[in-house]
Design a protein around this motif. Structure first.
Motif, short mmCIF file in Angstrom:
data_model
loop_
_atom_site.label_atom_id
_atom_site.label_comp_id
_atom_site.label_asym_id
_atom_site.label_seq_id
_atom_site.Cartn_x
_atom_site.Cartn_y
_atom_site.Cartn_z
N SER A 228 4.01 -16.81 3.76
CA SER A 228 5.32 -16.80 3.12
C SER A 228 5.31 -16.25 1.69
O SER A 228 6.36 -16.10 1.08
CB SER A 228 5.91 -18.21 3.11
N ARG A 229 4.13 -15.95 1.15
CA ARG A 229 4.06 -15.53 -0.25
C ARG A 229 3.84 -14.03 -0.43
O ARG A 229 3.67 -13.56 -1.56
CB ARG A 229 2.94 -16.29 -0.96
N ALA A 230 3.81 -13.26 0.65
CA ALA A 230 3.62 -11.81 0.58
C ALA A 230 2.36 -11.45 -0.22
O ALA A 230 2.36 -10.48 -0.98
CB ALA A 230 4.85 -11.15 -0.02
N ASN A 231 1.31 -12.23 -0.04
CA ASN A 231 0.07 -11.98 -0.79
C ASN A 231 -1.15 -11.90 0.12
O ASN A 231 -2.28 -12.08 -0.32
CB ASN A 231 -0.14 -13.09 -1.83
N SER A 232 -0.90 -11.66 1.40
CA SER A 232 -1.99 -11.70 2.37
C SER A 232 -2.24 -10.33 2.99
O SER A 232 -1.41 -9.42 2.88
CB SER A 232 -1.67 -12.71 3.48
N ILE A 233 -3.39 -10.21 3.63
CA ILE A 233 -3.74 -9.00 4.38
C ILE A 233 -3.70 -9.37 5.85
O ILE A 233 -4.54 -10.13 6.34
CB ILE A 233 -5.13 -8.48 3.98
N ALA A 234 -2.69 -8.88 6.55
CA ALA A 234 -2.48 -9.25 7.95
C ALA A 234 -3.57 -8.66 8.83
O ALA A 234 -4.12 -7.59 8.55
CB ALA A 234 -1.11 -8.76 8.42
N LEU A 235 -3.87 -9.38 9.91
CA LEU A 235 -4.82 -8.84 10.88
C LEU A 235 -4.31 -7.53 11.46
O LEU A 235 -5.09 -6.66 11.85
CB LEU A 235 -5.05 -9.85 12.01
N ALA A 236 -2.99 -7.38 11.51
CA ALA A 236 -2.38 -6.18 12.07
C ALA A 236 -2.34 -5.02 11.09
O ALA A 236 -1.96 -3.91 11.47
CB ALA A 236 -0.97 -6.49 12.56
#
Length: 356
Positions: A228-236
């Protein structure tokens, strides 16, 4: 139960989990005696924090021969949101991620809340086994309420731990992978199982905690990595997006790279991410980069992540070409979960004298 008694009970679970040095050995020796319940809320894309924190452990347990149930907790989206947005899209994304990392639907069961009515029906008798005071002082619920997106606390949020008890006990799960912050939730499950068995006769196991030893990865902004924080690197994420996100990650002004999670959290989290992807010690990775500074660190991390994730991304893209199969995996998992839940509910009804 008094506040002191509740704290003591929670501490007992924590001590039991931390002292169970033989738990892994028991799992390896007799994996068929264990059933794991784990899962995710479909509130956004799974990311690298999820992968290194929980997802790879699910595959490990599956490969050992443990019966693994993976829940797409769609009803629990509503614990802290007014509506469940993009639910089908996000759920299908989770399914792609599960399959891509190696969850095998022939050996593990992937299902969702809304498709298993008997699971949710267990909430009623389970709620009768805990008090309002016990729910109100659950520290995990308090934290979730504090960070809720809703203007008022919903009944579903308040009873969240009991819903989780139903998730675990419907399939008679006896092993739950958790972090230490989730131990109070697991204690509610153990309490529900124990009180039901004392009141109506033994039906449920009291599940053990399999504590996660996974290190914490921070998001690109230096705070907890979160959907929810737009601070991640998605697996996709593809290679280019990964490079862009890592390039913008927060570091510090010191050029020489060291691994010091307390003193240099942003830099150390990047070092740790590279080390996890390379299967190396983070101190050795930091020493190798040395005076190369943030630019070399970020290049190292980008190359490590893209190399480690390439096979997963390739499998994900392949599965995405056949969404009919992907959806069939969930249908088959729902069928098995329903059969298990129906059988458990029948036991509960018989134990309670047919009142449910």
């Amino acid at each position: 139960m008094t506040v002191t008694a509740t704290a003591t009970a929670t501490a007992t679970v924590a001590a039991s989990a931390s002292d169970s040095g033989d738990l892994e050995e028991r799992i390896r020796r007799t994996p068929d005696r264990f059933r794991v319940l784990t899962g995710d809320r479909p509130t956004g894309a799974l990311h690298l924090g999820h992968y290194f924190g929980t997802l790879h452990n699910r595959v490990r347990l599956q490969e050992l021969g443990v019966d693994v149930f993976v829940l797409v907790a769609d009803y629990q989206v509503l614990t802290d949101r007014d509506v469940a947005e993009r639910l089908t899209e996000i759920t299908e994304g989770l399914l792609l991620d599960y399959l891509a990392i190696g969850i095998d639907p022939a050996r593990s069961t992937i299902f969702n809340h809304s498709a298993v009515p008997a699971l949710n029906q267990l909430m009623l008798p389970f709620l009768s086994l805990v008090s309002v005071a016990e729910l109100g002082r659950n520290p995990t619920v308090k934290d979730e309420v504090a960070h809720s997106r809703q203007s008022a606390v919903s009944g579903l949020m308040f009873t969240y731990p009991v819903h989780q008890a139903a998730d675990i006990l419907f399939c008679k799960g006896n092993l739950v992978p958790v972090g230490r912050d989730q131990l109070p939730h697991l204690e509610v499950t153990r309490t529900v199982a124990r009180r039901f068995n004392e009141r109506y006769g033994t039906v449920f196991p009291e599940p053990e905690a399999l504590l996660s030893a996974a290190p914490l990865l921070l998001g690109t902004d230096g705070t907890k990595m979160s959907k929810s924080r737009a601070n991640s690197i998605a697996l996709a994420a593809d290679a280019d997006e990964t490079a862009r996100l890592i390039k913008g990650a927060k570091t510090d002004a010191e050029r020489h790279i060291t691994y010091d999670p307390e003193g240099r959290p942003g830099v150390s989290s990047l070092v740790l991410l590279a080390a996890l992807c390379l299967d190396r010690d983070p101190h050795a990775v930091a020493e190798e980069i040395g005076g190369g500074g943030a630019a070399v660190l970020k290049r190292t991390v980008t190359e490590a992540v893209n190399s480690a994730m390439a096979p997963i991304r390739a499998r994900r893209a392949e599965y995405a070409q056949d969404m009919g199969y992907v959806r069939s995996v969930l249908r088959a998992g729902n069928e098995r979960a329903n059969a298990v839940a129906d059988a458990t509910l029948a036991e509960v009804r018989a134990a309670m004298g047919g009142v449910l």
